[in-house]
Motif scaffolding. Sequence first.
Motif, PDB file in Angstrom:
ATOM      1  N   GLN A  10     -81.449 -59.417  35.161  1.00 62.22           N
ATOM      2  CA  GLN A  10     -82.128 -59.050  36.395  1.00 62.22           C
ATOM      3  C   GLN A  10     -83.450 -58.360  36.086  1.00 62.22           C
ATOM      4  O   GLN A  10     -83.662 -57.848  34.980  1.00 62.22           O
ATOM      5  CB  GLN A  10     -81.247 -58.138  37.253  1.00 62.22           C
ATOM      6  CG  GLN A  10     -81.036 -56.746  36.677  1.00 62.22           C
ATOM      7  CD  GLN A  10     -80.244 -55.853  37.618  1.00 62.22           C
ATOM      8  OE1 GLN A  10     -79.149 -56.216  38.042  1.00 62.22           O
ATOM      9  NE2 GLN A  10     -80.799 -54.681  37.952  1.00 62.22           N
TER      10      GLN A  10
ATOM     11  N   ALA B  55     -86.678 -55.548  37.306  1.00 64.99           N
ATOM     12  CA  ALA B  55     -86.686 -54.125  37.640  1.00 64.99           C
ATOM     13  C   ALA B  55     -86.363 -53.881  39.103  1.00 64.99           C
ATOM     14  O   ALA B  55     -85.844 -52.818  39.467  1.00 64.99           O
ATOM     15  CB  ALA B  55     -88.048 -53.521  37.299  1.00 64.99           C
TER      16      ALA B  55
ATOM     17  N   GLY C 205     -84.152 -55.400  40.764  1.00 64.47           N
ATOM     18  CA  GLY C 205     -82.762 -55.727  41.023  1.00 64.47           C
ATOM     19  C   GLY C 205     -82.510 -57.168  41.378  1.00 64.47           C
ATOM     20  O   GLY C 205     -81.382 -57.538  41.726  1.00 64.47           O
TER      21      GLY C 205
ATOM     22  N   ARG D 281     -73.986 -61.030  39.184  1.00 63.80           N
ATOM     23  CA  ARG D 281     -74.413 -59.651  39.428  1.00 63.80           C
ATOM     24  C   ARG D 281     -73.360 -58.642  38.958  1.00 63.80           C
ATOM     25  O   ARG D 281     -72.154 -58.847  39.141  1.00 63.80           O
ATOM     26  CB  ARG D 281     -74.716 -59.459  40.910  1.00 63.80           C
ATOM     27  CG  ARG D 281     -75.341 -58.098  41.221  1.00 63.80           C
ATOM     28  CD  ARG D 281     -75.820 -58.035  42.645  1.00 63.80           C
ATOM     29  NE  ARG D 281     -76.900 -58.984  42.896  1.00 63.80           N
ATOM     30  CZ  ARG D 281     -78.174 -58.777  42.555  1.00 63.80           C
ATOM     31  NH1 ARG D 281     -78.498 -57.646  41.908  1.00 63.80           N
ATOM     32  NH2 ARG D 281     -79.087 -59.673  42.827  1.00 63.80           N
TER      33      ARG D 281
ATOM     34  N   GLU E 238     -76.302 -48.819  37.116  1.00 61.64           N
ATOM     35  CA  GLU E 238     -76.932 -47.569  37.523  1.00 61.64           C
ATOM     36  C   GLU E 238     -78.435 -47.794  37.624  1.00 61.64           C
ATOM     37  O   GLU E 238     -79.095 -48.175  36.657  1.00 61.64           O
ATOM     38  CB  GLU E 238     -76.620 -46.469  36.502  1.00 61.64           C
ATOM     39  CG  GLU E 238     -77.288 -45.149  36.782  1.00 61.64           C
ATOM     40  CD  GLU E 238     -76.833 -44.522  38.096  1.00 61.64           C
ATOM     41  OE1 GLU E 238     -77.684 -43.979  38.806  1.00 61.64           O
ATOM     42  OE2 GLU E 238     -75.629 -44.604  38.403  1.00 61.64           O
ATOM     43  N   GLU E 239     -79.007 -47.522  38.810  1.00 58.08           N
ATOM     44  CA  GLU E 239     -80.425 -47.815  39.038  1.00 58.08           C
ATOM     45  C   GLU E 239     -81.328 -47.014  38.118  1.00 58.08           C
ATOM     46  O   GLU E 239     -82.332 -47.525  37.607  1.00 58.08           O
ATOM     47  CB  GLU E 239     -80.782 -47.542  40.506  1.00 58.08           C
ATOM     48  CG  GLU E 239     -80.126 -48.510  41.486  1.00 58.08           C
ATOM     49  CD  GLU E 239     -80.567 -48.266  42.918  1.00 58.08           C
ATOM     50  OE1 GLU E 239     -81.434 -47.372  43.126  1.00 58.08           O
ATOM     51  OE2 GLU E 239     -80.058 -48.957  43.820  1.00 58.08           O
ATOM     52  N   ASP E 240     -81.006 -45.727  37.914  1.00 54.53           N
ATOM     53  CA  ASP E 240     -81.860 -44.894  37.061  1.00 54.53           C
ATOM     54  C   ASP E 240     -81.855 -45.412  35.627  1.00 54.53           C
ATOM     55  O   ASP E 240     -82.891 -45.393  34.941  1.00 54.53           O
ATOM     56  CB  ASP E 240     -81.382 -43.442  37.086  1.00 54.53           C
ATOM     57  CG  ASP E 240     -81.615 -42.787  38.445  1.00 54.53           C
ATOM     58  OD1 ASP E 240     -82.469 -43.317  39.207  1.00 54.53           O
ATOM     59  OD2 ASP E 240     -80.947 -41.775  38.736  1.00 54.53           O
TER      60      ASP E 240
ATOM     61  N   VAL F 233     -81.307 -48.541  34.663  1.00 56.88           N
ATOM     62  CA  VAL F 233     -82.105 -49.779  34.646  1.00 56.88           C
ATOM     63  C   VAL F 233     -83.588 -49.447  34.636  1.00 56.88           C
ATOM     64  O   VAL F 233     -84.379 -50.061  33.912  1.00 56.88           O
ATOM     65  CB  VAL F 233     -81.744 -50.667  35.850  1.00 56.88           C
ATOM     66  CG1 VAL F 233     -82.711 -51.832  35.974  1.00 56.88           C
ATOM     67  CG2 VAL F 233     -80.316 -51.171  35.732  1.00 56.88           C
ATOM     68  N   ALA F 234     -83.984 -48.447  35.434  1.00 63.21           N
ATOM     69  CA  ALA F 234     -85.389 -48.053  35.482  1.00 63.21           C
ATOM     70  C   ALA F 234     -85.863 -47.531  34.123  1.00 63.21           C
ATOM     71  O   ALA F 234     -86.986 -47.820  33.690  1.00 63.21           O
ATOM     72  CB  ALA F 234     -85.589 -46.995  36.560  1.00 63.21           C
TER      73      ALA F 234
ATOM     74  N   THR G 178     -86.373 -50.720  31.937  1.00 67.17           N
ATOM     75  CA  THR G 178     -87.482 -51.592  32.318  1.00 67.17           C
ATOM     76  C   THR G 178     -88.839 -50.910  32.159  1.00 67.17           C
ATOM     77  O   THR G 178     -89.852 -51.575  31.946  1.00 67.17           O
ATOM     78  CB  THR G 178     -87.323 -52.067  33.773  1.00 67.17           C
ATOM     79  OG1 THR G 178     -87.194 -50.931  34.643  1.00 67.17           O
ATOM     80  CG2 THR G 178     -86.094 -52.957  33.908  1.00 67.17           C
TER      81      THR G 178
END
Length: 496
Positions: free
Chosen positions: A54, A56, A58, A65, A69-71, A73-74, A77
């Motif tokens: 995926q 950045a 999402g 899928r 955890e979004e943080d 992944v951030a 990326t």
Amino acid sequence: MAGREDGNRQRETQAGTGPAWAEELLEHLRPAGRDVRRVVAWLAATLGATVALQDAAGNLIAGNRLPLEEDLVADITTGRIASAAWESRERHLRLVRVEHPSHACVLAVSRQDPFDRRASGVVTHTAQVIELLLTASESTAAGHRLRRATSDLRLAILQLLMVEDTIAARRVAAGLWPGLLDAETACVYVVESAPDVRDRVAEECLDRTREDALVVRCPAMDGHVIVVGPRETTGDALRSLVGRHPDLFLGGSVRQSLAQTATAYGQAVSALAVAHFRPDKTAVYAERTHPERLMDPVALRGWTSRVLRPLDALPHHTRAELLATTRLGLEFTAVNAAKVLGVSRNTVRARMERVEALLGTDFADLTARAVVHLALNTRIGLPDVPADGTEERDLRLADLLSGPAVRTWGQDLLGRLDADARNPRRTLRTWIAVGGNAERAAQALGVHAQTVREHVRSAEPVLERQLLAAGTDLYEVVLAHLTVGDLDLPVLRSPA
């Protein structure tokens, strides 16, 4: 959870002792197997895992899928860390940064078994392969976009030439092809191929002409490539190309001014029909005796000015637009004219209907089409305002067509059909009188519609003109009928 700095991942290239998976992974770099989705599916099958690729934001690029955890992944990326690992009793997760030409992605692999040295190596190397494929895909896509933009620009230049806007055409061409349209004249060629190989043929045309010609994929005919060649060498280059390929045909126009590109295009299409019967598969439009050349030029100019005078009150750009559209609309179908001009067919029909209303005529009548076609072609190269009063003489079309030279031309042309016992001349006359409708002509003659079509088709090689397709050839035959009195003169609002 554990993280790893960006510089370390490139040095971790050992993936264990088994070479089988590495060979399988390398297979995905072959030209026939370059598909990111297939690589992700292979990784999932190889490790018995669920895999997601995926970006950045999402957006899922490939795989299935996963809850991430979004943080985290951030962090990956944005480049703060290159990879991360997370473990629980039920799940083991690996996240790896995947470089992309425009943005970074995350490759996430989730499985029940722990990641041993082999599994970790497979993930790392797969990420590297995906990077290569994404970069190649981006480069290929950029190349496609550039070629498409260049192709669209060439088409735009051709469309400007078709409506006689040579100044704008030169301005557009100067940015990418300096000097391409500096010449005052050019020949137009049409190369015909099977539709599925036209792109390759167009590229070969560009290579052969060394980009000294305007090469355009015809928007109306899927198998045609249009070439506008200001240089004398263009014809030889295209004939050489056609000679190398047994399935190509070439039709060319005589040299015309750039403002007469639409006329030259019509000539090239006409010559292309002849090329199908030539051993070398090429033909150049034959300069034959056209009826307008047998008329008094001053009288013809005066008649033309009077016929088209209802359009003179229009703003210049509107008048030019209507004239150019009508010329193409009389030469080709509304659909094909629209594709060449880059407008809708409804726009073409609306413009032609406006001209019909201004001239007080009906284009469903082939004699009216032929007469207006004569006026429009005569108007090319003439000044907008008559030079002196000699052009205002009260001459009508009947006077122009009654001259001895043009009458002899008409008699000689139609007389070629007299030797045929089937009387195709009568069939042709009737067919023209009912607007080129075979069914209506058959009803008038008391024969089958197919008989009408066969008679008309058999007249084409005798008259050396295409009749079943609207255009200059057909209109000249219509004028021949008018000169000898076989058809009535059409009705025009202007005293024609």
